[in-house]
Write a protein that holds these residues in place. Structure first.
Motif, short mmCIF file in Angstrom:
data_model
loop_
_atom_site.label_atom_id
_atom_site.label_comp_id
_atom_site.label_asym_id
_atom_site.label_seq_id
_atom_site.Cartn_x
_atom_site.Cartn_y
_atom_site.Cartn_z
N GLU A 282 0.54 -0.93 0.00
CA GLU A 282 0.37 0.18 0.23
C GLU A 282 0.97 1.50 -0.25
O GLU A 282 0.14 2.33 -0.98
N GLN A 305 -2.79 -10.48 0.13
CA GLN A 305 -2.74 -9.44 -0.44
C GLN A 305 -2.11 -9.12 -1.63
O GLN A 305 -2.53 -8.29 -2.55
N ARG A 308 -4.72 -10.84 -4.21
CA ARG A 308 -5.86 -10.53 -4.58
C ARG A 308 -5.50 -8.73 -5.34
O ARG A 308 -6.87 -8.13 -5.02
N ALA A 310 -4.25 -4.81 -3.63
CA ALA A 310 -4.59 -3.93 -2.39
C ALA A 310 -5.76 -3.01 -2.66
O ALA A 310 -5.87 -2.07 -4.19
N ASP A 311 -6.03 -2.19 -2.06
CA ASP A 311 -7.24 -1.41 -1.93
C ASP A 311 -6.95 0.03 -2.50
O ASP A 311 -7.70 0.56 -2.74
N ARG A 312 -6.25 0.43 -1.90
CA ARG A 312 -5.79 1.67 -1.83
C ARG A 312 -4.24 1.90 -1.97
O ARG A 312 -3.07 0.61 -1.88
N ARG A 313 -3.50 2.98 -2.51
CA ARG A 313 -2.58 3.34 -2.60
C ARG A 313 -1.61 4.96 -2.13
O ARG A 313 -2.77 5.31 -1.89
N PRO A 360 -7.94 5.28 -2.95
CA PRO A 360 -8.19 4.20 -3.58
C PRO A 360 -7.28 3.80 -5.39
O PRO A 360 -6.97 5.26 -5.48
N ASN A 362 -8.65 3.19 -8.19
CA ASN A 362 -9.31 4.04 -9.64
C ASN A 362 -8.23 6.02 -9.63
O ASN A 362 -8.54 6.32 -9.97
#
Length: 393
Positions: A282, A305, A308, A310-313, A360, A362
């Motif tokens: 992250e 992780q 799958r 990471a969901d955020r950066r 996030p 995106n």
């Protein structure tokens, strides 16, 4: 952004200067603040002193902007003696550190260092650190000041019988000489050939007649050295460096400039960009993780992780227009909170407000528009390439 605590004291009358100095000294003792062995040098230079991680440390001397510019154009001298140093030794030292940290200790040769971390079983940060290989079975581990006791307890709780762990934090003073003229300045006080000491390498040698570990490392984005010296002799080294360096533009620099410099270089600060809720994936520190190096603590969580995603950066951002976003300010998408600022300041080099934040995936590409909530006021920003600052080689 530094967590700076300036103690408040109510004065009903204006005391004379001698009484003021005495009262402040008593106040500091009552607060239990520790003092660096370089404290007399800071007093001589007229430093403004603050409470930082339980230490009474200089936040600035001539002023943050002047000190920042000195490091970028000439050189600055920092006291970082509050950092902690642990010695790990014995036949099992390498295997122990290989288990406790995600970077590949086995690849470290004598005379080299690397940046790494202590991780929890969840793959999150206990702390970030430097590891120096002093000998075949001997290492120096350098940790953050606020985490000395926590890190020592963490390592002790996992210690194996075939290695020893010693807290030697009181055995070292640490002076950082940073800036493009650092090699020229240091060369005036040592016979050690500095050219072979490339980035993240070190040698032992005398500096101003004092035996020191001379390390080509730093936290400013500039070339420079960190000098590990005996505490009792550190003021002589500091004063000698200032004497030979002042004609070349050397200035003492405080924690304020250290923070703006490291932020421009996009270097993570524990408690801001990294903590026990963040992972290297992250934080953009995946280069410190060598998954093939063995079964290090936190590896399973990081592997999961990694697979799958990471969901955020962590990203850099620059403000478009006026205003500064600080630690804790929100990143919004519409009226919804989608991220949080970890550090932010006005950049003396770029003359604009910069910062870092978790967002996030995106919203993490350079050029992506962001909206920041600064105490109810919305600021327009955009994701920027990091590091913001790269020195000329």
């Amino acid at each position: 952004m530094l967590r700076i605590v300036i103690p408040f004291r109510l004065n009903l009358a204006l005391p004379d200067r001698a009484n003021t100095d005495r009262d402040e000294a008593i106040m500091k003792q009552e607060e239990g603040l520790r003092r660096s062995p370089l404290f007399p040098c800071h007093q001589e230079a007229g430093a403004r002193l603050v409470d930082f991680a339980g230490w009474e440390m200089p936040v600035q001397y001539a002023g943050l902007m002047a000190e920042h510019e000195a490091v970028r154009t000439a050189a600055g001298l920092f006291d970082v003696s509050h950092m902690g140093e642990f010695r790990v030794s014995g036949p099992g030292a390498e295997a122990f550190l290989q288990r406790m940290t995600p970077n590949n200790v086995a690849k470290l040769k004598i005379g080299r260092a690397h940046y790494s971390a202590l991780l929890t079983q969840r793959g999150t940060y206990v702390d970030d650190l430097l590891i120096y290989r002093l000998g075949q079975e001997e290492f120096l581990v350098v940790v953050n000041a606020a985490n000395i006791d926590k890190d020592f307890d963490w390592l002790s709780s996992h210690l194996t019988e075939d290695c020893q762990l010693e807290n030697q934090s009181d055995d070292f003073a640490l002076i950082a000489l940073q800036g493009p003229k650092a090699p020229e300045i240091l060369a005036k006080l040592t016979d050690v050939d500095l050219n072979p000491i490339r980035y993240y390498r070190f040698k032992w040698g005398d500096v101003a007649g004092v035996h020191a570990l001379i390390s080509r490392t730093g936290y400013t984005g500039e070339d420079g050295f960190e000098l590990y010296v005996p505490p009792s002799q550190s003021p002589n080294v500091w004063r000698s460096l200032m004497e030979v360096g002042a004609p070349l533009g050397l200035q003492p620099a405080g924690l304020g400039a250290r923070d703006t410099l490291r932020l421009e270089a996009s270097m993570a600060l524990y408690g801001h960009e990294i903590d026990d809720t963040t992972t290297p994936w992250e934080a953009g520190l995946d280069w410190t993780v060598k998954m093939a190096s063995g079964d290090f603590l936190g590896r399973d969580a990081l592997l999961e992780q990694q697979q799958r995603g990471a969901d955020r950066r962590l990203v850099g951002f620059e403000i478009e227009g006026r205003g500064i976003a600080r630690e804790g300010h929100l990143v919004l998408l519409g009226d919804q909170e989608v991220g949080r600022v970890t550090s932010g300041t006005y950049s003396p080099t770029f003359k604009k407000a910069l910062g870092m934040a978790y967002v996030p995936l995106n919203l993490s590409e350079p050029g992506q528009p962001l909206v920041l909530d600064v105490r109810g006021k919305r600021l327009e920003a955009k994701v920027a390439e990091t590091p913001f600052y790269r020195r000329e080689k």
